[in-house]
Enzyme design. Structure first.
Site, PDB file in Angstrom:
ATOM      1  N   CYS A  14      33.153  36.415  41.301  1.00 43.10           N
ATOM      2  CA  CYS A  14      34.465  36.746  41.866  1.00 43.10           C
ATOM      3  C   CYS A  14      35.467  35.601  41.793  1.00 43.10           C
ATOM      4  O   CYS A  14      36.664  35.813  41.987  1.00 43.10           O
ATOM      5  CB  CYS A  14      34.300  37.192  43.310  1.00 43.10           C
ATOM      6  SG  CYS A  14      33.126  38.565  43.501  1.00 43.10           S
ATOM      7  N   ASN A  29      36.367  46.162  45.111  1.00 47.02           N
ATOM      8  CA  ASN A  29      36.079  44.779  44.720  1.00 47.02           C
ATOM      9  C   ASN A  29      35.677  44.754  43.251  1.00 47.02           C
ATOM     10  O   ASN A  29      34.571  45.143  42.900  1.00 47.02           O
ATOM     11  CB  ASN A  29      34.951  44.234  45.612  1.00 47.02           C
ATOM     12  CG  ASN A  29      34.524  42.823  45.248  1.00 47.02           C
ATOM     13  OD1 ASN A  29      34.807  42.329  44.161  1.00 47.02           O
ATOM     14  ND2 ASN A  29      33.806  42.173  46.154  1.00 47.02           N
ATOM     15  N   HIS A  49      41.093  36.964  46.013  1.00 45.96           N
ATOM     16  CA  HIS A  49      40.118  37.926  45.495  1.00 45.96           C
ATOM     17  C   HIS A  49      40.019  39.083  46.466  1.00 45.96           C
ATOM     18  O   HIS A  49      39.927  38.902  47.682  1.00 45.96           O
ATOM     19  CB  HIS A  49      38.765  37.232  45.328  1.00 45.96           C
ATOM     20  CG  HIS A  49      37.616  38.170  45.207  1.00 45.96           C
ATOM     21  ND1 HIS A  49      37.583  39.204  44.294  1.00 45.96           N
ATOM     22  CD2 HIS A  49      36.435  38.244  45.898  1.00 45.96           C
ATOM     23  CE1 HIS A  49      36.456  39.875  44.425  1.00 45.96           C
ATOM     24  NE2 HIS A  49      35.745  39.311  45.387  1.00 45.96           N
TER      25      HIS A  49
END
Length: 335
Positions: free
Chosen positions: A126, A291, A260
């Site tokens: 990420c 996500n 993020h």
């Protein structure tokens, strides 16, 4: 330690600064609603939205491979940058979704684009897009490449355990790209990055590939959510503060904040820790995309562009964090 080469050699020389010339995001076509997720696990739309901020996530179709999504994002970023593809000297791709050891995804993308650039993959989950931006910045300023194509791409749907109530609702797919090149003024601030391997067990692929092959099963991502949340909400926040300070900006001088897109409660905690004024635009794109790991930041920025909410020249703090555990953040000037 003294250093005296027998025969002096020349060193490469690059630009004093770098900036982003063009960015893009690619959002896959399939929309997966919370209602659909609730056919896999015992949950509800309200519970998912309350816990994560997610209403929908986008999953790639069979045709939307990591290669396809990367190339689509790359083409658009290159077009927007105005940089001829033959002038791109390096391609850096961050992904955990390319399951071929060799050739690298970056090399495959280079071939698709008709590029002969240096090309390599990185694995920073990420935090991957910020890692790629940092490497692009360094390559340009070192003289190793005049222009760099940085890509973050994921198909986390391939690694999602649809029976796992703690993760089945979280992950999405997508891609994003940026073209980085020389500048007379700083357009990419100092990176603040690092790792915490002692907590690496909190987010893992299970089983590892050799065992998966032996057992004939596809690996999935598993996560211990509570400690990951605490690490991101209380520790990574301070790395974001450091990235802002490293760029020489006060919170009120920031225009946009795009963390993020891991969990909207984490985003809200970061806003509080950073003491961001209401004038700072904060991305909450996770509500629509879930996500998407290394792709989440460029996808979120693309959504802000599409909505007409950001403009060229604005300062934007980005920070990624996740499996490894790793983190990375810097201030960029939007192209």
């Amino acid at each position: 330690m003294s250093f005296s080469p027998r025969h002096p050699i020349k060193a490469s020389e690059g630009s004093p600064y770098s900036r982003i010339y063009g960015m893009s995001g690619y959002t896959p076509s399939r929309i997966v609603t919370n209602e659909e997720v609730c056919t896999w696990i015992e949950s509800s739309d309200e519970w998912i939205r309350t816990r994560s901020g997610i209403s929908t996530r986008h999953w790639a179709t069979g045709e939307e491979t990591v290669e396809y999504m990367s190339v689509e994002a790359a083409k658009l970023a290159i077009e927007r940058s105005g940089v001829p593809v033959e002038e791109i000297g390096a391609i850096v791709v961050s992904t955990v979704g390319w399951f071929t050891q060799t050739p690298s995804l970056a090399c495959v993308i280079a071939g698709d684009l008709g590029s002969k650039a240096a090309a390599y993959d990185i694995s920073a989950a990420c935090a991957g897009f910020s890692y790629a931006i940092a490497q692009g910045d360094a390559l340009v300023r070192s003289g190793a490449a005049k222009y760099v194509l940085a890509i973050g791409v994921e198909r986390l749907s391939d690694l999602t355990d649809k029976s796992d109530r703690s993760t089945a609702f979280i992950f999405g797919d997508g891609a994003g790209a940026a073209v980085i090149g020389p500048s007379d003024e700083p357009g990419i601030g100092p990176v603040v990055w690092g790792s915490d391997a002692e907590q690496g067990h909190l987010i893992q692929q299970v089983p590892h590939w050799p065992q998966a092959v032996d057992e004939g099963k596809r690996p999935v991502l598993v996560m211990d959510g509570n400690p990951v949340f605490k690490w991101a909400a209380f520790t990574v926040c301070h790395y974001a503060e450091q990235a802002l300070a490293a760029a020489g900006l006060a919170p009120e001088e920031l225009d946009v904040f795009v963390p993020h897109q891991a969990n909207d409660r984490i985003t809200q905690a970061m806003v509080r820790t950073l003491k961001l004024p209401e004038s700072v635009l904060v991305s909450h794109n996770i509500a629509n995309t879930g996500n998407a790991s290394a792709a989440s930041i460029p996808m979120a920025i693309e959504a802000l562009y599409q909505d007409g909410r950001v403009h060229s020249g604005e300062t934007c703090l980005i920070i990624g964090f996740g499996a490894g555990l790793v983190y990375s953040g810097q201030v960029i000037v939007l192209p």
